[in-house]
Design a protein around this motif. Structure first.
Motif, PDB file in Angstrom:
ATOM      1  N   PHE A 120       0.917  -1.292  -0.141  1.00 25.34           N
ATOM      2  CA  PHE A 120       0.116   0.143   0.123  1.00 25.34           C
ATOM      3  C   PHE A 120       0.875   0.991   0.010  1.00 25.34           C
ATOM      4  CE2 PHE A 120      -2.482  -3.334   1.618  1.00 25.34           C
ATOM      5  CZ  PHE A 120      -3.660  -3.249   1.437  1.00 25.34           C
ATOM      6  N   ILE A 121       0.959   1.793  -1.256  1.00 21.65           N
ATOM      7  CA  ILE A 121       1.992   2.941  -1.404  1.00 21.65           C
ATOM      8  C   ILE A 121       1.283   4.419  -1.118  1.00 21.65           C
ATOM      9  CG2 ILE A 121       3.667   3.979  -2.737  1.00 21.65           C
ATOM     10  CD1 ILE A 121       4.380   1.486  -3.910  1.00 21.65           C
ATOM     11  N   MET A 122       1.562   5.169  -0.083  1.00 18.98           N
ATOM     12  CA  MET A 122       1.206   6.339   0.181  1.00 18.98           C
ATOM     13  C   MET A 122       1.982   7.545  -0.210  1.00 18.98           C
ATOM     14  SD  MET A 122      -0.353   4.139   2.287  1.00 18.98           S
ATOM     15  CE  MET A 122       0.347   4.073   3.902  1.00 18.98           C
ATOM     16  N   ASN A 123       3.330   7.381   0.230  1.00 16.90           N
ATOM     17  CA  ASN A 123       4.322   8.624   0.000  1.00 16.90           C
ATOM     18  C   ASN A 123       5.639   7.902  -0.385  1.00 16.90           C
ATOM     19  OD1 ASN A 123       5.298  11.226   0.272  1.00 16.90           O
ATOM     20  ND2 ASN A 123       5.208  11.076   2.436  1.00 16.90           N
ATOM     21  N   VAL A 124       5.703   7.575  -1.606  1.00 15.39           N
ATOM     22  CA  VAL A 124       6.929   7.332  -2.285  1.00 15.39           C
ATOM     23  C   VAL A 124       7.226   8.057  -3.300  1.00 15.39           C
ATOM     24  CG1 VAL A 124       8.528   5.448  -3.397  1.00 15.39           C
ATOM     25  CG2 VAL A 124       6.935   4.807  -1.133  1.00 15.39           C
ATOM     26  N   GLU A 125       8.157   8.746  -3.458  1.00 15.24           N
ATOM     27  CA  GLU A 125       8.761   9.664  -4.767  1.00 15.24           C
ATOM     28  C   GLU A 125       8.591   9.018  -5.870  1.00 15.24           C
ATOM     29  OE1 GLU A 125      12.733  11.226  -4.041  1.00 15.24           O
ATOM     30  OE2 GLU A 125      12.052  12.671  -2.416  1.00 15.24           O
ATOM     31  N   GLY A 126       7.774   9.336  -6.851  1.00 15.00           N
ATOM     32  CA  GLY A 126       7.930   9.005  -8.304  1.00 15.00           C
ATOM     33  C   GLY A 126       6.881   7.907  -8.302  1.00 15.00           C
ATOM     34  N   ILE A 127       6.220   7.534  -7.566  1.00 12.02           N
ATOM     35  CA  ILE A 127       5.234   6.189  -7.461  1.00 12.02           C
ATOM     36  C   ILE A 127       3.886   6.726  -7.222  1.00 12.02           C
ATOM     37  CG2 ILE A 127       4.646   3.828  -6.705  1.00 12.02           C
ATOM     38  CD1 ILE A 127       7.279   3.441  -6.456  1.00 12.02           C
ATOM     39  N   LYS A 128       2.866   6.599  -7.665  1.00 12.51           N
ATOM     40  CA  LYS A 128       1.539   7.131  -7.528  1.00 12.51           C
ATOM     41  C   LYS A 128       0.855   6.311  -6.250  1.00 12.51           C
ATOM     42  CE  LYS A 128      -1.051   4.688 -11.256  1.00 12.51           C
ATOM     43  NZ  LYS A 128      -1.657   4.755 -12.625  1.00 12.51           N
ATOM     44  N   LYS A 129       0.143   6.781  -5.684  1.00 13.26           N
ATOM     45  CA  LYS A 129      -0.654   6.222  -4.611  1.00 13.26           C
ATOM     46  C   LYS A 129      -1.543   5.061  -5.240  1.00 13.26           C
ATOM     47  CE  LYS A 129      -2.378   8.444  -0.491  1.00 13.26           C
ATOM     48  NZ  LYS A 129      -3.403   9.418   0.184  1.00 13.26           N
ATOM     49  N   GLY A 130      -1.219   3.940  -4.374  1.00 14.42           N
ATOM     50  CA  GLY A 130      -2.015   2.823  -4.851  1.00 14.42           C
ATOM     51  C   GLY A 130      -1.492   1.511  -4.062  1.00 14.42           C
ATOM     52  N   VAL A 131      -2.128   0.476  -4.933  1.00 17.25           N
ATOM     53  CA  VAL A 131      -1.911  -1.047  -4.350  1.00 17.25           C
ATOM     54  C   VAL A 131      -1.107  -1.618  -5.401  1.00 17.25           C
ATOM     55  CG1 VAL A 131      -2.534  -3.173  -3.564  1.00 17.25           C
ATOM     56  CG2 VAL A 131      -3.940  -0.935  -2.808  1.00 17.25           C
ATOM     57  N   TYR A 132       0.159  -2.211  -4.942  1.00 11.12           N
ATOM     58  CA  TYR A 132       0.998  -2.901  -6.009  1.00 11.12           C
ATOM     59  C   TYR A 132       1.544  -4.392  -5.248  1.00 11.12           C
ATOM     60  CZ  TYR A 132       1.915   2.050  -7.739  1.00 11.12           C
ATOM     61  OH  TYR A 132       1.623   3.248  -8.165  1.00 11.12           O
ATOM     62  N   ARG A 133       1.949  -5.077  -6.264  1.00 13.26           N
ATOM     63  CA  ARG A 133       2.566  -6.395  -6.038  1.00 13.26           C
ATOM     64  C   ARG A 133       4.021  -6.501  -6.391  1.00 13.26           C
ATOM     65  NH1 ARG A 133       2.640 -11.717  -8.071  1.00 13.26           N
ATOM     66  NH2 ARG A 133       0.910 -11.377  -9.557  1.00 13.26           N
ATOM     67  N   TYR A 134       5.100  -6.892  -5.643  1.00 11.76           N
ATOM     68  CA  TYR A 134       6.419  -6.859  -6.053  1.00 11.76           C
ATOM     69  C   TYR A 134       6.499  -8.299  -6.826  1.00 11.76           C
ATOM     70  CZ  TYR A 134      11.531  -7.555  -5.296  1.00 11.76           C
ATOM     71  OH  TYR A 134      12.922  -7.529  -5.458  1.00 11.76           O
ATOM     72  N   ASP A 135       7.299  -8.018  -7.818  1.00 10.49           N
ATOM     73  CA  ASP A 135       7.869  -9.335  -8.427  1.00 10.49           C
ATOM     74  C   ASP A 135       9.339  -9.181  -8.421  1.00 10.49           C
ATOM     75  OD1 ASP A 135       8.706 -10.761 -10.782  1.00 10.49           O
ATOM     76  OD2 ASP A 135       8.219  -9.517 -12.229  1.00 10.49           O
ATOM     77  N   PRO A 136       9.720 -10.439  -7.771  1.00  4.02           N
ATOM     78  CA  PRO A 136      11.124 -10.388  -7.248  1.00  4.02           C
ATOM     79  C   PRO A 136      11.852 -11.122  -8.595  1.00  4.02           C
ATOM     80  CG  PRO A 136       9.714 -12.249  -6.270  1.00  4.02           C
ATOM     81  CD  PRO A 136       8.861 -11.234  -6.823  1.00  4.02           C
ATOM     82  N   ILE A 137      11.304 -11.816  -9.470  1.00  3.49           N
ATOM     83  CA  ILE A 137      12.303 -12.284 -10.435  1.00  3.49           C
ATOM     84  C   ILE A 137      12.608 -11.036 -11.438  1.00  3.49           C
ATOM     85  CG2 ILE A 137      11.859 -13.792 -12.805  1.00  3.49           C
ATOM     86  CD1 ILE A 137      11.422 -15.090 -10.047  1.00  3.49           C
ATOM     87  N   GLU A 138      11.717 -10.122 -11.758  1.00  4.87           N
ATOM     88  CA  GLU A 138      12.259  -8.995 -12.612  1.00  4.87           C
ATOM     89  C   GLU A 138      12.701  -7.641 -11.692  1.00  4.87           C
ATOM     90  OE1 GLU A 138      13.030  -9.139 -15.438  1.00  4.87           O
ATOM     91  OE2 GLU A 138      12.310 -11.121 -15.943  1.00  4.87           O
ATOM     92  N   HIS A 139      12.555  -7.903 -10.269  1.00  2.00           N
ATOM     93  CA  HIS A 139      12.583  -6.732  -9.253  1.00  2.00           C
ATOM     94  C   HIS A 139      11.783  -5.446  -9.803  1.00  2.00           C
ATOM     95  CE1 HIS A 139      14.491  -4.651  -6.166  1.00  2.00           C
ATOM     96  NE2 HIS A 139      15.006  -3.724  -6.851  1.00  2.00           N
ATOM     97  N   ARG A 140      10.539  -5.551  -9.778  1.00  2.00           N
ATOM     98  CA  ARG A 140       9.911  -4.398 -10.289  1.00  2.00           C
ATOM     99  C   ARG A 140       8.692  -4.574  -9.285  1.00  2.00           C
ATOM    100  NH1 ARG A 140       8.320  -6.769 -16.322  1.00  2.00           N
ATOM    101  NH2 ARG A 140       7.355  -8.928 -15.685  1.00  2.00           N
TER     102      ARG A 140
END
Length: 253
Positions: A120-140
């Motif tokens: 749940f990203i609320m305050n990270v530079e360059g990333i819009k607020k929202g819900v994400y999942r981490y892809d460890p294979i491609e690191h993204r």
């Protein structure tokens, strides 16, 4: 004593019981996927390569000594470089061994790695607020959805926190780890579940220490609304469900 007995038994080593079980791996059943599939058309956020330049405190002794659960955060945004580092520190892939098992930055029973990382990203530079999942294979990051009223949703999910009410929504990002138990059950059958709980502890402790090293603070959250967060992340609550949360933000000066 009687009402504690079953749970205390769960805490004990049950390897002798495991020795008499024929696991799905032994039966020749295919190993489940190591990571969750995703929509190839989804929006992707590339993460910068991890390096030591992001560290403000590279001294591991000091990080261990100064680590505390942090429930008060400044308004300062986390950088995308810092978030990239925290994701790598908690679930990053560092290689494979001679039999092809995936190795990560955290120990895991039998290298089964049953976890997915949702954010749940609320305050990270360059990333819009929202819900994400981490892809460890491609690191993204894989964008899932923008969440209107994310603050109130986090309040509802994290219930009544006993020390500092409503602190989680003030974090820069909340890590929500899910487990897909069958990844471990395939190898360890009914003995998998204690291992899963031990393994998620390794993950969260890495987050604590990595956060400390970049001047951020973490607070693990074990009190949350299971049904609400599983439904929000569109998890079925059986084959995959949230097992632990942690809030992260820049420390107050």
């Amino acid at each position: 004593m009687g009402r504690y007995e079953e749970q205390r038994k769960f805490l004990k080593s049950n390897f002798n019981e495991f020795k008499n079980i024929k696991t799905d791996k032994m039966k020749g059943i295919s190993q489940p996927d190591a990571t969750k599939p995703y929509d190839k058309l989804c929006e992707v956020v590339a993460l910068p390569q991890v390096n030591m330049e992001v560290l403000k405190n590279p001294n591991i002794y000091k990080c261990i000594a100064e680590r505390r659960s942090t429930r008060f955060y400044s308004d300062e945004a986390m950088s995308i470089e810092e978030l990239s580092y925290l994701l790598w520190a908690t679930q990053g892939i560092t290689g494979t061994n001679k039999v092809g098992l995936i190795l990560r930055t955290v120990p895991c029973s039998g290298a089964t790695h049953s976890f997915e990382t949702y954010l749940f990203i609320m305050n990270v530079e360059g990333i819009k607020k929202g819900v994400y999942r981490y892809d460890p294979i491609e690191h993204r990051l894989l964008f899932i959805f923008e969440s209107e009223g994310i603050d109130s949703k986090i309040d509802a999910i994290t219930l009544d926190q006993p020390f500092v009410p409503n602190f989680a929504k003030k974090a820069a990002v909340i890590f929500a780890w899910s487990t897909t138990p069958y990844r471990s059950e395939w190898k360890f059958d009914i003995t998998a579940h204690k291992k899963i709980l031990i393994d998620i502890g390794h993950v969260c402790q890495n987050l604590y220490l990595a956060s400390e090293s970049v001047g951020a603070g973490t607070c693990a959250i074990g009190i949350y609304d299971q049904k609400m967060i599983d439904e929000l992340l569109e998890l079925d609550g059986d084959e995959e469900f949230v097992i632990y949360l942690a809030a992260v933000g820049k420390k107050l000066k």
